[in-house]
Design a protein around this motif. Structure first.
Motif, PDB file in Angstrom:
ATOM      1  N   SER A 120       2.876   8.443 -19.762  1.00 16.57           N
ATOM      2  CA  SER A 120       2.083   9.079 -18.713  1.00 16.57           C
ATOM      3  C   SER A 120       1.515   8.030 -17.769  1.00 16.57           C
ATOM      4  N   SER A 121       1.031   6.937 -18.327  1.00 14.02           N
ATOM      5  CA  SER A 121       0.481   5.853 -17.516  1.00 14.02           C
ATOM      6  C   SER A 121       1.568   5.221 -16.651  1.00 14.02           C
ATOM      7  N   ASP A 122       2.746   4.999 -17.225  1.00 16.19           N
ATOM      8  CA  ASP A 122       3.860   4.450 -16.464  1.00 16.19           C
ATOM      9  C   ASP A 122       4.245   5.373 -15.321  1.00 16.19           C
ATOM     10  N   LEU A 123       4.283   6.658 -15.601  1.00 14.34           N
ATOM     11  CA  LEU A 123       4.642   7.637 -14.583  1.00 14.34           C
ATOM     12  C   LEU A 123       3.612   7.633 -13.455  1.00 14.34           C
ATOM     13  N   GLU A 124       2.336   7.574 -13.814  1.00 14.35           N
ATOM     14  CA  GLU A 124       1.283   7.535 -12.792  1.00 14.35           C
ATOM     15  C   GLU A 124       1.424   6.297 -11.919  1.00 14.35           C
ATOM     16  N   ASN A 125       1.714   5.151 -12.519  1.00 13.18           N
ATOM     17  CA  ASN A 125       1.889   3.922 -11.745  1.00 13.18           C
ATOM     18  C   ASN A 125       3.108   4.007 -10.832  1.00 13.18           C
ATOM     19  N   LYS A 126       4.183   4.609 -11.319  1.00 13.21           N
ATOM     20  CA  LYS A 126       5.372   4.780 -10.488  1.00 13.21           C
ATOM     21  C   LYS A 126       5.086   5.729  -9.332  1.00 13.21           C
ATOM     22  N   LEU A 127       4.330   6.798  -9.616  1.00 20.39           N
ATOM     23  CA  LEU A 127       3.960   7.742  -8.563  1.00 20.39           C
ATOM     24  C   LEU A 127       3.069   7.079  -7.518  1.00 20.39           C
ATOM     25  N   ASP A 128       2.174   6.200  -7.956  1.00 23.02           N
ATOM     26  CA  ASP A 128       1.337   5.451  -7.006  1.00 23.02           C
ATOM     27  C   ASP A 128       2.207   4.630  -6.067  1.00 23.02           C
ATOM     28  N   ASP A 129       3.226   3.989  -6.617  1.00 21.94           N
ATOM     29  CA  ASP A 129       4.131   3.199  -5.784  1.00 21.94           C
ATOM     30  C   ASP A 129       4.886   4.092  -4.800  1.00 21.94           C
ATOM     31  N   LEU A 130       5.307   5.252  -5.264  1.00 23.21           N
ATOM     32  CA  LEU A 130       6.008   6.186  -4.374  1.00 23.21           C
ATOM     33  C   LEU A 130       5.088   6.686  -3.262  1.00 23.21           C
ATOM     34  N   LYS A 131       3.828   6.944  -3.599  1.00 27.71           N
ATOM     35  CA  LYS A 131       2.858   7.361  -2.580  1.00 27.71           C
ATOM     36  C   LYS A 131       2.657   6.253  -1.558  1.00 27.71           C
ATOM     37  N   THR A 132       2.610   5.024  -2.043  1.00 29.93           N
ATOM     38  CA  THR A 132       2.450   3.881  -1.140  1.00 29.93           C
ATOM     39  C   THR A 132       3.620   3.794  -0.177  1.00 29.93           C
ATOM     40  N   VAL A 133       4.823   3.868  -0.701  1.00 29.83           N
ATOM     41  CA  VAL A 133       6.023   3.805   0.133  1.00 29.83           C
ATOM     42  C   VAL A 133       6.041   4.980   1.110  1.00 29.83           C
ATOM     43  N   GLU A 134       5.638   6.150   0.651  1.00 28.05           N
ATOM     44  CA  GLU A 134       5.580   7.323   1.523  1.00 28.05           C
ATOM     45  C   GLU A 134       4.636   7.070   2.710  1.00 28.05           C
ATOM     46  N   LYS A 171      -3.625   4.654  10.512  1.00 27.90           N
ATOM     47  CA  LYS A 171      -4.226   5.473   9.449  1.00 27.90           C
ATOM     48  C   LYS A 171      -3.369   5.402   8.178  1.00 27.90           C
ATOM     49  N   TYR A 172      -2.063   5.607   8.334  1.00 29.07           N
ATOM     50  CA  TYR A 172      -1.186   5.585   7.171  1.00 29.07           C
ATOM     51  C   TYR A 172      -1.054   4.190   6.565  1.00 29.07           C
ATOM     52  N   LEU A 173      -1.089   3.167   7.402  1.00 30.52           N
ATOM     53  CA  LEU A 173      -1.042   1.801   6.871  1.00 30.52           C
ATOM     54  C   LEU A 173      -2.322   1.470   6.097  1.00 30.52           C
ATOM     55  N   LYS A 174      -3.451   1.949   6.576  1.00 31.41           N
ATOM     56  CA  LYS A 174      -4.710   1.729   5.835  1.00 31.41           C
ATOM     57  C   LYS A 174      -4.661   2.430   4.477  1.00 31.41           C
ATOM     58  N   GLU A 175      -4.104   3.636   4.455  1.00 30.62           N
ATOM     59  CA  GLU A 175      -3.971   4.354   3.190  1.00 30.62           C
ATOM     60  C   GLU A 175      -3.024   3.624   2.239  1.00 30.62           C
ATOM     61  N   ALA A 176      -1.947   3.095   2.773  1.00 30.95           N
ATOM     62  CA  ALA A 176      -1.004   2.327   1.948  1.00 30.95           C
ATOM     63  C   ALA A 176      -1.672   1.064   1.409  1.00 30.95           C
ATOM     64  N   LYS A 177      -2.425   0.382   2.243  1.00 33.24           N
ATOM     65  CA  LYS A 177      -3.116  -0.845   1.820  1.00 33.24           C
ATOM     66  C   LYS A 177      -4.108  -0.543   0.707  1.00 33.24           C
ATOM     67  N   TYR A 178      -4.816   0.570   0.824  1.00 34.95           N
ATOM     68  CA  TYR A 178      -5.757   0.971  -0.227  1.00 34.95           C
ATOM     69  C   TYR A 178      -5.014   1.172  -1.546  1.00 34.95           C
ATOM     70  N   LEU A 179      -3.882   1.863  -1.497  1.00 34.18           N
ATOM     71  CA  LEU A 179      -3.098   2.096  -2.710  1.00 34.18           C
ATOM     72  C   LEU A 179      -2.584   0.783  -3.296  1.00 34.18           C
ATOM     73  N   ILE A 180      -2.143  -0.130  -2.441  1.00 32.91           N
ATOM     74  CA  ILE A 180      -1.659  -1.431  -2.916  1.00 32.91           C
ATOM     75  C   ILE A 180      -2.790  -2.215  -3.576  1.00 32.91           C
ATOM     76  N   ASP A 181      -3.943  -2.239  -2.924  1.00 32.56           N
ATOM     77  CA  ASP A 181      -5.080  -3.003  -3.444  1.00 32.56           C
ATOM     78  C   ASP A 181      -5.620  -2.449  -4.757  1.00 32.56           C
ATOM     79  N   ASN A 182      -5.408  -1.170  -5.000  1.00 33.11           N
ATOM     80  CA  ASN A 182      -5.947  -0.528  -6.202  1.00 33.11           C
ATOM     81  C   ASN A 182      -4.875  -0.179  -7.220  1.00 33.11           C
ATOM     82  N   ASP A 183      -3.731  -0.816  -7.104  1.00 35.66           N
ATOM     83  CA  ASP A 183      -2.608  -0.557  -8.003  1.00 35.66           C
ATOM     84  C   ASP A 183      -2.643  -1.548  -9.163  1.00 35.66           C
ATOM     85  N   ASP A 184      -2.586  -1.021 -10.372  1.00 37.20           N
ATOM     86  CA  ASP A 184      -2.619  -1.874 -11.565  1.00 37.20           C
ATOM     87  C   ASP A 184      -1.275  -2.520 -11.860  1.00 37.20           C
TER      88      ASP A 184
END
Length: 130
Positions: A12-26, A45-58
């Motif tokens: 489940s944790s792996d899937l969540e991390n993969k989904l985070d990466d997909l959201k970032t790419v999206e 706006k979308y680049l700021k959202e991507a940066k937030y996801l990157i910065d908070n990705d484990d």
């Protein structure tokens, strides 16, 4: 036993991390779309959202997402005629990629950097890197 419980916390944790990466790419792809449409406000706006996801990705499952982010940001800066900021991003990508021997990133970034130097008229002066 191959029929075991595949819904364990680890999976489940792996899937969540993969989904985070997909959201970032999206978010990056959406930003690219708006850069092309010259809607820089939405692209930012979308680049700021991507940066937030990157910065908070484990965990980093998709290794190209940071490269995608920074090249998209540089593309946005270029379209906004913020050439020095775009140049700095490509130089930072090249420096980072040299340490990791990521030749494809170096080649792509050098190509973009040369184009920016030609646009700004600083080609001969700045081509002496490293």
């Amino acid at each position: 036993d191959l029929t075991g419980d595949w819904s364990s916390d680890v999976c489940s944790s792996d899937l969540e991390n993969k989904l985070d990466d997909l959201k970032t790419v999206e978010k990056i792809v959406e930003a690219e779309y708006y850069i092309e449409k010259e809607n820089f406000k939405l692209a930012n706006k979308y680049l700021k959202e991507a940066k937030y996801l990157i910065d908070n990705d484990d965990e980093n499952f998709y290794k190209n997402k940071k490269f995608m982010y920074y090249t998209s940001l540089a593309k946005l800066y270029t379209k906004e005629k913020r050439y020095n900021e775009a140049i700095n991003i490509y130089i930072n990508i090249i420096n980072s990629a040299q340490k990791k021997l990521e030749l494809e990133y170096i080649e792509i970034s050098l190509d973009k950097l040369i184009t920016l130097y030609e646009i700004t008229g600083n080609g001969k002066k700045n081509m002496k890197m490293g």
